[in-house]
Design a protein around this motif. Structure first.
Motif, PDB file in Angstrom:
ATOM      1  N   ASP A  49      89.502  31.765  62.683  1.00  0.00           N
ATOM      2  CA  ASP A  49      90.447  32.237  61.670  1.00  0.00           C
ATOM      3  C   ASP A  49      90.192  33.704  61.329  1.00  0.00           C
ATOM      4  OD1 ASP A  49      92.559  31.902  59.751  1.00  0.00           O
ATOM      5  OD2 ASP A  49      91.012  31.812  58.171  1.00  0.00           O
ATOM      6  N   ILE A  50      88.938  34.076  61.233  1.00  0.00           N
ATOM      7  CA  ILE A  50      88.599  35.478  60.945  1.00  0.00           C
ATOM      8  C   ILE A  50      89.068  36.377  62.080  1.00  0.00           C
ATOM      9  CG2 ILE A  50      86.664  37.092  60.727  1.00  0.00           C
ATOM     10  CD1 ILE A  50      85.223  34.880  59.123  1.00  0.00           C
ATOM     11  N   ARG A  51      88.826  35.955  63.335  1.00  0.00           N
ATOM     12  CA  ARG A  51      89.287  36.761  64.479  1.00  0.00           C
ATOM     13  C   ARG A  51      90.809  36.900  64.479  1.00  0.00           C
ATOM     14  NH1 ARG A  51      84.990  34.150  67.048  1.00  0.00           N
ATOM     15  NH2 ARG A  51      86.309  32.429  67.758  1.00  0.00           N
ATOM     16  N   GLN A  52      91.502  35.815  64.151  1.00  0.00           N
ATOM     17  CA  GLN A  52      92.964  35.841  64.119  1.00  0.00           C
ATOM     18  C   GLN A  52      93.461  36.798  63.042  1.00  0.00           C
ATOM     19  OE1 GLN A  52      94.673  32.046  63.163  1.00  0.00           O
ATOM     20  NE2 GLN A  52      96.680  32.597  63.978  1.00  0.00           N
ATOM     21  N   ARG A  53      92.855  36.752  61.870  1.00  0.00           N
ATOM     22  CA  ARG A  53      93.274  37.652  60.787  1.00  0.00           C
ATOM     23  C   ARG A  53      92.985  39.101  61.122  1.00  0.00           C
ATOM     24  NH1 ARG A  53      92.632  34.975  54.929  1.00  0.00           N
ATOM     25  NH2 ARG A  53      93.204  32.863  55.496  1.00  0.00           N
ATOM     26  N   GLN A  54      91.829  39.357  61.723  1.00  0.00           N
ATOM     27  CA  GLN A  54      91.504  40.735  62.099  1.00  0.00           C
ATOM     28  C   GLN A  54      92.480  41.267  63.138  1.00  0.00           C
ATOM     29  OE1 GLN A  54      87.390  40.384  63.269  1.00  0.00           O
ATOM     30  NE2 GLN A  54      86.658  41.017  61.259  1.00  0.00           N
ATOM     31  N   ARG A  56      95.579  40.320  63.509  1.00  0.00           N
ATOM     32  CA  ARG A  56      96.853  40.542  62.816  1.00  0.00           C
ATOM     33  C   ARG A  56      96.814  41.842  62.016  1.00  0.00           C
ATOM     34  NH1 ARG A  56      99.063  39.358  57.694  1.00  0.00           N
ATOM     35  NH2 ARG A  56     101.303  38.993  57.797  1.00  0.00           N
ATOM     36  N   GLU A  57      95.713  42.066  61.294  1.00  0.00           N
ATOM     37  CA  GLU A  57      95.587  43.301  60.509  1.00  0.00           C
ATOM     38  C   GLU A  57      95.588  44.525  61.417  1.00  0.00           C
ATOM     39  OE1 GLU A  57      92.079  42.741  58.166  1.00  0.00           O
ATOM     40  OE2 GLU A  57      93.037  41.230  56.881  1.00  0.00           O
ATOM     41  N   GLN A  58      94.962  44.409  62.595  1.00  0.00           N
ATOM     42  CA  GLN A  58      94.962  45.527  63.543  1.00  0.00           C
ATOM     43  C   GLN A  58      96.375  45.811  64.036  1.00  0.00           C
ATOM     44  OE1 GLN A  58      92.564  47.591  64.316  1.00  0.00           O
ATOM     45  NE2 GLN A  58      93.836  48.725  65.767  1.00  0.00           N
ATOM     46  N   ARG A  59      97.153  44.766  64.330  1.00  0.00           N
ATOM     47  CA  ARG A  59      98.538  44.972  64.764  1.00  0.00           C
ATOM     48  C   ARG A  59      99.357  45.623  63.653  1.00  0.00           C
ATOM     49  NH1 ARG A  59      97.863  39.638  66.561  1.00  0.00           N
ATOM     50  NH2 ARG A  59      99.227  38.876  64.902  1.00  0.00           N
TER      51      ARG A  59
END
Length: 77
Positions: A49-54, A56-59
């Motif tokens: 979940d943390i990797r997914q959020r990071q 998304r934030e990078q995009r």
């Protein structure tokens, strides 16, 4: 030094209380094993979940930078 039990059979029988002793051991070890498995599964899900959020934030950051560059050039998107 003398051993507490004369044989493996005597060890597992636990002086006639083997059923209760091994039942207590099972009721202790099974929940502990389940707790370890659940904790590892939860950790894996949390890290995913943390990797997914990071990502998304990078995009989102990349899109904002791109839009800011377009606005700076004078191109309105």
């Amino acid at each position: 030094m003398t051993p507490a039990f004369s044989s493996w059979q005597a060890f597992f029988a636990m002086g006639g209380y083997g059923f209760y002793v091994w039942l207590a051991v099972a009721f202790t070890l099974i929940p502990l094993a389940a707790l370890v498995v659940h904790t590892r599964w939860q950790r894996h899900r949390l890290l995913a979940d943390i990797r997914q959020r990071q990502a998304r934030e990078q995009r989102i950051r990349e899109v904002k930078i791109k839009r800011a560059a377009q606005v700076a050039k004078g191109d309105r998107a």
